[in-house]
Design an enzyme around this catalytic site. Structure first.
Site, PDB file in Angstrom:
ATOM      1  N   LYS A  31       0.808  -1.219   0.000  1.00  0.00           N
ATOM      2  CA  LYS A  31       0.000   0.000   0.000  1.00  0.00           C
ATOM      3  C   LYS A  31       0.846   1.276   0.000  1.00  0.00           C
ATOM      4  CE  LYS A  31      -3.957  -1.970   2.581  1.00  0.00           C
ATOM      5  NZ  LYS A  31      -3.473  -3.341   2.806  1.00  0.00           N
ATOM      6  N   GLU A  51      -9.765  -3.428  15.451  1.00  0.00           N
ATOM      7  CA  GLU A  51      -9.259  -2.094  15.123  1.00  0.00           C
ATOM      8  C   GLU A  51     -10.419  -1.100  15.123  1.00  0.00           C
ATOM      9  OE1 GLU A  51      -6.240   0.023  11.907  1.00  0.00           O
ATOM     10  OE2 GLU A  51      -6.972  -2.010  11.540  1.00  0.00           O
ATOM     11  N   ASP A  85       3.408  -0.212  10.509  1.00  0.00           N
ATOM     12  CA  ASP A  85       2.118  -0.301   9.840  1.00  0.00           C
ATOM     13  C   ASP A  85       2.155   0.399   8.484  1.00  0.00           C
ATOM     14  OD1 ASP A  85      -0.381  -1.425   9.700  1.00  0.00           O
ATOM     15  OD2 ASP A  85      -1.346   0.019  11.013  1.00  0.00           O
TER      16      ASP A  85
END
Length: 454
Positions: A98, A247, A345
């Site tokens: 990503k 989350e 992350d």
């Protein structure tokens, strides 16, 4: 007195010349007991001399010791003047696929749902091998520059993306071997595990690539049977498990507990890692205690992602300030003996608009947000030895005699100094030699669709 840029540059040059000769002693460095393979009772910095020969650590002796280290008396000597030395970082939860797509996702609005939609759209339209390869290599060069030696990345694996991402990842892993140890975990919504054919195929693909079986686990009505399926597939293929879970700020989100219960009833033999676990901080103390007791009993490791969770959780987009910051209960976990780690992350994507895969930045932010200080104790393990254990990587995340001379030499001499500045002058040493690879420039991404600055 803090080192100037020229002093740090001179030190780098001295080490580089000595490394070229094959042997040297780096004197008066501050090592930390938590990052060494010792049974030290206290977590603290101490002054030492590190002898390096042929790219490996030959000896570690107390600074100013009269006992010369195995031929250390005739080694070229470089005085580090009390600078701190830590092992290279281990980053066990990233999303390299990503990375850096934010400029071409204008619909991203900083919310979790908006990030999901924007990423899905970009993946469908643009994630070719060429696009992924350029962006991932850019991220890896950044991580290497900052001192990371190992990364676990989650790869979006919904069909047909897996057919592109996994072969590319295996090529990149070979290309980066010896610099960054790369590991991959598949990622898909857990309700896709209802499809026997899909789960069988993805588990085989992951096993063939030496990866980890993972999914985004959320409280769908059949979450327990779906977890059973995931555990069975992992057992059949000899895989470890890595879940995204809870989350959210919803106290009813209790997938972490359900994962622990599944692990206990299945007697799962592999390693289990769970990331995020944000909703735990919103639950009643009795619920937290019951959940964490099961997590500890199941031997589950937990990874918190402070940059992303601070960024996404409780975002309102209505002109009001967030009231809750999203991190999970690391102190309570650690007291129970649960292995806990921090990781980077997302990087410049709809889930987190910033970042550069610098684990020092992650640790600095984590120290502030999670209060990993007063005392600092051995929290440095959360970005070094603990994630190395999660990833089953021997020789990473620690400094020890006989290992490759992989170290990060900081300007700072204490936690206060190291964590107060960006430490852009840090000297990353791999196999005894300073890393000279510069940070990539963002202009390198201009050739990819939608990433050139208008």
């Amino acid at each position: 007195m803090a080192a100037t840029v020229s002093e740090q540059s001179a030190l780098r040059s001295h080490i580089d010349r000595a490394a070229g000769a094959g042997r040297y002693v780096l004197k008066n460095v501050r090592l930390h007991t938590a990052t060494m393979r010792t049974d030290a009772a206290n977590s603290t910095f101490f002054l030492a001399d590190v002898s390096v020969e042929k790219g490996r650590i030959l000896a570690i002796t107390p600074a100013h010791s009269r006992d010369a280290a195995a031929g250390g008396s005739d080694l070229p000597s470089i005085d580090a003047a009390g600078r701190a030395v830590l092992p290279p970082f281990v980053d066990c939860h990233t999303h390299l696929d990503k990375g850096h797509i934010l400029p071409r996702t204008p619909a991203a609005d900083g919310t979790f749902d908006g990030a999901l939609a924007a990423t899905r759209s970009d993946r469908t339209a643009r994630w070719s091998a060429g696009d992924l390869g350029r962006r991932i290599d850019f991220s890896l060069r950044s991580a290497f520059h900052y001192g990371t030696s190992a990364i676990r990345t989650h790869l979006d694996s919904q069909p047909p993306q897996a057919e592109t991402s996994w072969p590319l990842f295996m090529e990149l892993r070979e290309h980066w071997r010896g610099r960054i140890a790369l590991q991959a975990s598949c990622l898909f919504p857990i309700d896709m595990a209802r499809d026997d054919g899909f789960l069988r195929d993805i588990a085989k693909r992951v096993a063939d690539a030496g990866g980890v079986l993972g999914a985004v686990a959320y409280p769908v009505p059949d979450i327990d049977p779906l977890l059973d399926r995931m555990f069975r597939a992992a057992s059949q293929h000899g895989l470890d498990l890595d879940f995204h879970a809870d989350e959210s700020a919803d106290p009813a989100a209790d997938v972490l507990r359900r994962i622990a219960e599944t692990a206990l009833r299945s007697s799962f033999a592999g390693k289990i890692t769970v990331g995020h676990c944000c909703s735990l901080a919103m639950q009643a103390p009795s619920t937290v205690d019951a959940t964490l007791d099961k997590v500890a009993a199941a031997g589950i490791s937990v990874v918190t992602l402070p940059t992303c969770n601070l960024y996404l959780q409780d975002r309102r987009n209505d002109g009001t300030t967030p009231r809750w910051r999203g991190v999970t209960l690391l102190h309570e976990m650690k007291r129970r003996g649960i292995a806990v780690a921090l990781a980077s992350d997302n990087t410049r994507d709809p889930f987190h608009s910033y970042g550069d895969l610098d684990m020092l930045e992650t640790f600095r932010l984590g120290t502030r947000a999670l209060h990993l200080d007063h005392p600092h104790g051995d929290w440095i393990k959360a970005v070094s030895t603990t994630p190395a254990g999660i990833m089953r990587l021997n020789g990473h995340g620690a400094i020890a005699i006989g290992q490759p001379a992989d170290m990060i030499l900081f300007e700072g001499r204490s936690w206060s100094e190291i964590l107060s500045r960006a430490e852009s002058n840090r000297i990353v040493i791999r196999n005894g030699s300073p890393v000279s690879t510069p940070l990539p420039t963002y202009a390198e991404l201009d050739g990819l669709e939608g990433l050139a600055l208008a």
